[in-house]
Design a protein around this motif. Structure first.
Motif, mmCIF file in Angstrom:
data_model
loop_
_atom_site.group_PDB
_atom_site.id
_atom_site.type_symbol
_atom_site.label_atom_id
_atom_site.label_comp_id
_atom_site.label_asym_id
_atom_site.label_seq_id
_atom_site.Cartn_x
_atom_site.Cartn_y
_atom_site.Cartn_z
ATOM 1 N N MET A 117 33.208 21.779 18.202
ATOM 2 C CA MET A 117 34.281 21.773 19.172
ATOM 3 C C MET A 117 33.827 22.142 20.570
ATOM 4 N N VAL A 118 32.558 22.193 20.770
ATOM 5 C CA VAL A 118 31.914 22.264 22.056
ATOM 6 C C VAL A 118 32.202 23.564 22.779
ATOM 7 N N SER A 119 31.417 23.805 23.812
ATOM 8 C CA SER A 119 31.612 25.003 24.608
ATOM 9 C C SER A 119 32.471 24.709 25.806
ATOM 10 N N ALA A 120 33.014 25.780 26.410
ATOM 11 C CA ALA A 120 33.720 25.592 27.671
ATOM 12 C C ALA A 120 33.195 26.582 28.678
ATOM 13 N N PRO A 131 34.617 15.399 16.952
ATOM 14 C CA PRO A 131 35.919 15.653 17.577
ATOM 15 C C PRO A 131 35.862 15.249 19.047
ATOM 16 N N ILE A 132 36.793 14.432 19.475
ATOM 17 C CA ILE A 132 36.793 13.906 20.839
ATOM 18 C C ILE A 132 37.981 14.500 21.592
ATOM 19 N N LYS A 133 37.701 15.345 22.558
ATOM 20 C CA LYS A 133 38.781 15.971 23.316
ATOM 21 C C LYS A 133 38.558 15.752 24.805
ATOM 22 N N PRO A 134 39.565 15.973 25.633
ATOM 23 C CA PRO A 134 39.384 15.815 27.072
ATOM 24 C C PRO A 134 38.251 16.687 27.605
ATOM 25 N N GLY A 135 37.379 16.088 28.402
ATOM 26 C CA GLY A 135 36.294 16.836 29.022
ATOM 27 C C GLY A 135 35.085 17.069 28.157
ATOM 28 N N VAL A 136 35.029 16.432 26.976
ATOM 29 C CA VAL A 136 33.933 16.727 26.057
ATOM 30 C C VAL A 136 32.585 16.292 26.629
ATOM 31 N N GLU A 137 32.582 15.222 27.419
ATOM 32 C CA GLU A 137 31.316 14.775 28.019
ATOM 33 C C GLU A 137 30.760 15.829 28.975
ATOM 34 N N ALA A 138 31.630 16.373 29.824
ATOM 35 C CA ALA A 138 31.197 17.381 30.790
ATOM 36 C C ALA A 138 30.779 18.670 30.092
ATOM 37 N N GLU A 139 31.476 19.032 29.009
ATOM 38 C CA GLU A 139 31.112 20.232 28.267
ATOM 39 C C GLU A 139 29.728 20.080 27.641
ATOM 40 N N SER A 140 29.463 18.917 27.091
ATOM 41 C CA SER A 140 28.155 18.683 26.478
ATOM 42 C C SER A 140 27.043 18.701 27.530
ATOM 43 N N LYS A 141 27.345 18.166 28.682
ATOM 44 C CA LYS A 141 26.377 18.189 29.767
ATOM 45 C C LYS A 141 26.050 19.629 30.149
ATOM 46 N N ALA A 142 27.090 20.458 30.239
ATOM 47 C CA ALA A 142 26.883 21.857 30.606
ATOM 48 C C ALA A 142 26.156 22.629 29.509
ATOM 49 N N ALA A 143 26.467 22.326 28.261
ATOM 50 C CA ALA A 143 25.892 23.072 27.148
ATOM 51 C C ALA A 143 24.457 22.656 26.846
ATOM 52 N N LEU A 144 24.166 21.338 26.912
ATOM 53 C CA LEU A 144 22.869 20.832 26.476
ATOM 54 C C LEU A 144 22.095 20.096 27.563
ATOM 55 N N ASN A 145 22.711 19.977 28.728
ATOM 56 C CA ASN A 145 22.083 19.246 29.836
ATOM 57 C C ASN A 145 21.725 17.821 29.432
ATOM 58 N N ARG A 146 22.608 17.202 28.648
ATOM 59 C CA ARG A 146 22.437 15.813 28.239
ATOM 60 C C ARG A 146 23.724 15.052 28.493
ATOM 61 N N ASP A 147 23.578 13.843 28.956
ATOM 62 C CA ASP A 147 24.739 13.003 29.211
ATOM 63 C C ASP A 147 25.107 12.229 27.954
ATOM 64 N N LYS A 203 32.414 20.940 37.956
ATOM 65 C CA LYS A 203 33.537 20.464 38.765
ATOM 66 C C LYS A 203 34.214 19.270 38.111
ATOM 67 N N GLU A 204 33.440 18.514 37.331
ATOM 68 C CA GLU A 204 33.992 17.335 36.663
ATOM 69 C C GLU A 204 35.046 17.707 35.620
ATOM 70 N N MET A 205 35.006 18.946 35.149
ATOM 71 C CA MET A 205 35.938 19.373 34.108
ATOM 72 C C MET A 205 37.277 19.849 34.659
ATOM 73 N N VAL A 206 37.356 20.074 35.945
ATOM 74 C CA VAL A 206 38.583 20.622 36.521
ATOM 75 C C VAL A 206 39.774 19.731 36.153
ATOM 76 N N GLY A 207 40.800 20.343 35.612
ATOM 77 C CA GLY A 207 41.986 19.609 35.169
ATOM 78 C C GLY A 207 42.034 19.336 33.682
ATOM 79 N N VAL A 208 40.912 19.591 32.978
ATOM 80 C CA VAL A 208 40.847 19.292 31.548
ATOM 81 C C VAL A 208 41.830 20.144 30.743
ATOM 82 N N TRP A 209 42.001 21.412 31.125
ATOM 83 C CA TRP A 209 42.923 22.258 30.357
ATOM 84 C C TRP A 209 44.339 21.707 30.435
#
Length: 520
Positions: free
Chosen positions: A22-25, A319-335, A430-436
């Motif tokens: 469920m990824v990091s935030a 699990p696919i949720k809003p902002g998951v791409e940006a969270e993965s980038k932040a957590a693993l530095n991978r797109d 910054k890409e995640m702003v609004g995801v919540w």
């Protein structure tokens, strides 16, 4: 039964493993710049979270909290714990001792501890990890209804009543909800570099079979798919993809179809969907898309391969949720790029996918609930636990946005969804702003399973559940990694399942659902 339209499948990339958990935030401090809370309310940074406002009248206590994590990501845990205890001590005259356990060892360790009656206070529990329903059945968890009302009003009010109802067993709540996305669609995640290299057209992907042309084109020196035997399996982790819903623990026998208003319980392992899925896995295994020792692969091995640059192509059941791409980038530095393959639907097990329970052996259940109120409403405390110490593990780059330390970060658990109200988290880009806000909207507008709010009581079929689950555990790795030929192994599995008492479990589930329907 499946038509086009969230825990991880075990064919997951290192990236998708994070999605599946469920990824990091985000993280933060005691700043007054705070994101919106779960029901459109604002998280408070210094709440009066208990009836007792005079801390001096509370005796000092130490609380212990067990949860799964990747231990190597938490080297600075004692530093973080010390900072947390400054807040906790001032608010409720308590301290917390954080007890993370490696993912692969967590379930076994907690089973041993609860079975032996060891004393501790708090534990992570869910239908998919440290099994919630089994803990309730074994009386390892305390009922929380009165404790929530008396010591955690903010937590109680933040989570919708329908979600609290999903936690109930025999009418009682045994797990405190970590409020976050509950309307989770499931699908796939692909590392962007592979999507570009193989010209993946996600618009043409409606089901996992649609990936076959890309799997056939794979020309890396390692297989494109991996099965992790110590993780969630790729069938029972995503019932909504198959247009089904589970009853009780995901892997227990007896599901319903989401399209059947009569809610007839059936053996999901006898379904056409399961048969087709294991046949697909075997087909892919024979084609070389999985390692030859697929059924023996562990998360540690797969993660080591990922760090060595031997990533996998795609994930199944992410699990696919809003902002998951940006969270993965932040957590693993991978797109990554993602594609949901099921609709956003709220089911009981998705609603209670991440909870904190109070151990029946706790000497301080009242203080434990005070702590749960605090971690769910004090943004500074929550973000300290989620991402560490400002200036050491992250820096604030703008309002509600942080940037994590990339090199030699001694504290990066990546599991804020496990610790409390995720809508109190800072954004990690910054890409995640609004995801919540997007997530809250998804929760509000999602369709619900006809079983939402029903809780199965396993008491009368405990023996049969244990026996049938043991059979599933015996066969799942071989069947779901594609290693076993389902033409031979599936009938054998189903025969043993029937002899283990599966039909009795199904009958009991049906009986309880019918009684629940008639009482509504």
């Amino acid at each position: 039964m499946r038509k086009k339209s969230r825990t991880s499948l075990l064919f997951v990339t290192g990236v998708v493993l994070v999605l599946a958990m469920m990824v990091s935030a985000c993280s933060g401090n005691n700043s007054t710049n705070q994101p919106t809370g779960g029901q459109g309310q604002t998280a408070t940074s210094n709440p009066e979270s208990t009836e007792t406002t005079d801390t001096a009248k509370l005796d000092p206590v130490e609380l212990t909290w067990y949860f799964p994590n990747t231990i190597q990501n938490m080297k600075d845990i004692e530093l973080v714990q010390a900072e947390m205890n400054k807040i906790i001590q001032e608010e409720i005259n308590a301290t917390i001792k954080l007890m993370p356990l490696d993912w692969g060892a967590y379930d076994q360790k907690m089973n041993v501890m609860t079975g032996a009656g060891e004393k501790f206070d708090l534990m992570f529990t869910a239908p998919w990890s440290n099994n919630y329903f089994q803990n309730v059945s074994r009386e390892a968890l305390l009922p929380l209804d009165e404790l929530l009302d008396k010591y955690a009003p903010t937590l109680k009010e933040t989570v919708p009543a329908s979600v609290w109802d999903a936690t109930r067993v025999k009418g009682k709540i045994y797990g405190a909800i970590n409020w976050q996305i509950v309307a989770m669609p499931y699908g796939t995640g692909i590392e962007k570099k592979y999507a570009e290299k193989y010209n993946v057209n996600l618009d043409e992907i409606d089901k996992y079979e649609d990936f076959e042309p890309y799997l056939e084109a794979w020309n890396e020196s390692y297989p494109p798919l991996v099965y992790r035997k110590d993780g969630a399996d790729p069938f029972t982790s995503q019932p909504p993809y198959f247009r089904m819903d589970s009853i009780g623990e995901d892997s227990s026998v007896g599901w319903i179809s989401l399209d059947d208003t009569s809610m007839k319980v059936f053996n999901q392992f006898e379904s056409t969907e399961f048969k087709n899925f294991v046949e697909l896995m075997h087909k892919w295994y024979k084609a070389g898309y999985f390692p030859k020792d697929a059924a023996l692969q562990t998360s540690a091995q797969a993660n080591a391969n990922m760090k060595a640059g031997r990533g996998e192509f795609m994930g199944i059941g992410s699990p696919i949720k809003p902002g998951v791409e940006a969270e993965s980038k932040a957590a693993l530095n991978r797109d990554i790029v993602v594609k949901p393959l099921s609709e956003a639907i709220i089911t009981t097990n998705r609603a209670i996918a991440t909870m904190t329970g109070i151990s029946a052996t706790s000497d301080n259940p009242e203080r434990a609930m005070m702590f749960l109120e605090l971690i769910n409403s004090n943004k500074g405390l929550y973000n300290l636990l989620s991402n560490g110490i400002e200036g050491k593990h992250y820096k604030i780059v703008s309002d509600n946005v942080i940037e994590k330390v990339v090199e030699n970060n001694g504290y990066n658990p990546g599991t804020d969804w496990m610790f409390g109200n995720q809508f109190n988290a800072y954004y990690t880009s910054k890409e995640m702003v609004g995801v919540w806000e997007q997530t809250i909207e998804m929760n509000k507008n999602a369709v619900t399973s006809p079983l939402l709010g029903f809780s199965f009581d396993p008491e009368l079929v405990k023996t049969e559940l244990a026996q049938s689950n043991a059979v599933f555990q015996q066969y799942k790795d071989a069947l779901l990694s594609g290693t076993a030929d389902p033409e031979k192994t599936l009938p054998e599995f189903l025969d043993k399942l029937e002899k283990s008492g599966a039909n009795k479990v199904i009958e009991e589930k049906q009986k309880q659902i019918d009684a629940w329907k008639n009482a509504k």
